[in-house]
Design an enzyme around this catalytic site. Structure first.
Site, short mmCIF file in Angstrom:
data_model
loop_
_atom_site.label_atom_id
_atom_site.label_comp_id
_atom_site.label_asym_id
_atom_site.label_seq_id
_atom_site.Cartn_x
_atom_site.Cartn_y
_atom_site.Cartn_z
N VAL A 1 0.80 -1.23 0.00
CA VAL A 1 0.00 0.00 0.00
C VAL A 1 0.83 1.28 0.00
O VAL A 1 0.29 2.38 0.14
CB VAL A 1 -1.00 0.03 1.18
CG1 VAL A 1 -2.00 -1.11 1.05
CG2 VAL A 1 -0.29 -0.06 2.52
N LYS A 2 2.15 1.18 -0.18
CA LYS A 2 2.96 2.39 -0.21
C LYS A 2 3.02 3.00 -1.62
O LYS A 2 2.67 2.33 -2.60
CB LYS A 2 4.38 2.07 0.30
CG LYS A 2 4.40 1.58 1.76
CD LYS A 2 3.74 2.55 2.72
CE LYS A 2 4.15 2.36 4.18
NZ LYS A 2 3.52 1.21 4.85
#
Ligand code: PLP
Length: 397
Positions: free
Chosen positions: A185-186
């Site tokens: 999710v970065k």
């Protein structure tokens, strides 16, 4: 923020290079690789991106923080100052080394309050870990001065702020060591992965060896390498590095999209006099991964998030009751729920967290709303979202 939103042909091509020769490991097997060294290439690319002499890829952002601390000699009984608002990884990485997490208040930057840091320093303090939360940063000059004065390490966790800058320097490159995550999710993803960056050659060599069982990586016979000191395995695989290699080349494109979407939302919300924004230190530029703003009080903030939900506005949170990001709900930490025995120093340190109230942090986190900026939205969607957000906030006031 999530890089996975824009996964495509470039990522597939890099992964296919690795699949074609079947060398999934980053070290050794020179003859079979057809010249593909994805982890090495990604380290090179990241060194350019962060204007940093050395980069060591590892298996996660959590591993990056732990490897960074270990590489600079932080270990059993040492105190590491960290913020009350972060991700659970921060104290996990510290405790993995037998070191003691010392939690201190945040301020209106949503990161470490320099005054609170000063007050927490003891003869056992070894490092200050600033976590550049939600796309922005702490007062880095003030923190650096404190660290210099007290001879402490400054560790930057820039996992949520890749692409942000401070006085023209990339976040992550300002402290003695900087840490990044490339989890799913970065802003840039490898699937799983992380990096330690530093200009200190000794720390880099330590990180290189420590993250691969202490291997010295001299010569090209892995079996004959010596082990100057103990290490663990925090290696990244070639498959993960290949994804990251395609993604990091797109960082400027990703940041530009985030900035565009962020600006539309911010301008809309700024029209409401009750809304104030998180402070970005002078000389800082956000990565635009999140838009953060404050409501007048906790009750209104909770109502805003509720109104957002009922109106289909997702990915916006008030972190006050969140059990990943804020000290209030870190009950497993405070109650010392460890699978294995903890040292008496660590236990005493955790006891202190349990018995401290963090009113100043509550004041900011209770009123804060943090909205993730997605890259896959169309401009029309962002404009519609902005007007819905304004209406939902008005209805909560
Ligand atoms: C994601 C994150 C980490 C940990 O990264 P992983 O790769 O998931 O281990 C550490 N710190 C912060 C601030 C993060 O957001």
């Amino acid at each position: 923020m999530p890089g996975f939103e824009l996964f495509g042909d470039l990522e597939r091509k890099e992964v296919n290079d690795v699949l074609d020769n079947g060398v999934l490991m980053r070290y050794g097997f020179d003859g079979m690789r057809n010249g593909h060294w994805k982890a090495k290439e990604l380290e090179h690319e990241l060194a350019n991106t962060f204007n940093s002499h050395h980069v060591q890829l590892v298996s996660s952002g959590t591993a990056a923080v732990s490897v960074a601390l270990a590489s600079a000699g932080v270990g059993a009984g040492d105190e590491v100052i960290m913020p009350t608002f972060t991700f659970v990884a921060s104290f996990e990485a510290i405790m993995m080394l037998g070191a003691i997490p010392v939690l201190v208040d945040i301020d209106d930057t949503l990161t470490l309050d320099p005054e609170a840091v000063k007050a927490a320093i003891t003869p056992n303090t070894k490092a200050v870990m600033v976590v550049q939360m939600c796309g922005s940063m702490g007062d880095l000059n003030a923190l650096q001065n404190i660290c210099k004065q007290h001879k402490l390490l400054l560790i930057e966790d820039a996992c949520q702020a890749i692409g942000g800058t401070y006085e023209g320097k990339p976040l992550g490159s300002i402290g003695d060591l900087g840490c990044f995550s490339f989890d799913f999710v970065k802003t840039i993803t490898c699937g799983e992965g992380g990096a330690v960056i530093t200009n200190n050659e000794e720390y880099y060599i330590n990180a290189d060896h420590y993250s691969d069982h202490g291997h010295d990586h001299i010569g090209n016979d892995r079996g004959a390498e010596t082990h100057p000191f103990l290490g663990y395995n925090f290696r990244i695989s070639e498959l993960h590095a290949a994804v990251g290699l395609a993604q990091v080349r797109r960082l400027p494109e990703f940041i530009a999209i985030q900035k565009k979407h962020y600006t539309i939302l911010r301008d809309a919300v700024a029209s409401l006099p009750e809304v104030t924004f998180r402070r970005v230190p002078k000389g800082g530029e956000e990565s635009y991964a999140f838009l953060n703003f404050f409501m007048p009080n906790l009750e209104i903030a909770r109502k805003v998030v509720e109104n957002f939900k009922t109106n289909g506005i997702d990915v916006c949170w008030n972190y006050f009751d969140n059990n990943w990001h804020y000290v209030k709900e870190w009950n497993h930490l405070k109650n010392q729920k460890s699978l294995f025995p903890l040292s008496s120093e660590v236990k005493q340190g955790l006891e202190r967290i349990k018995n401290t109230s963090f009113d100043q942090s509550d004041h900011f986190i209770g009123r804060n709303i943090s909205c993730l900026i997605k890259m896959s939205w169309t401009e029309e969607e962002v404009i519609l979202r902005a007007s819905k957000m304004v209406d939902a906030i008005k209805a909560a006031l």
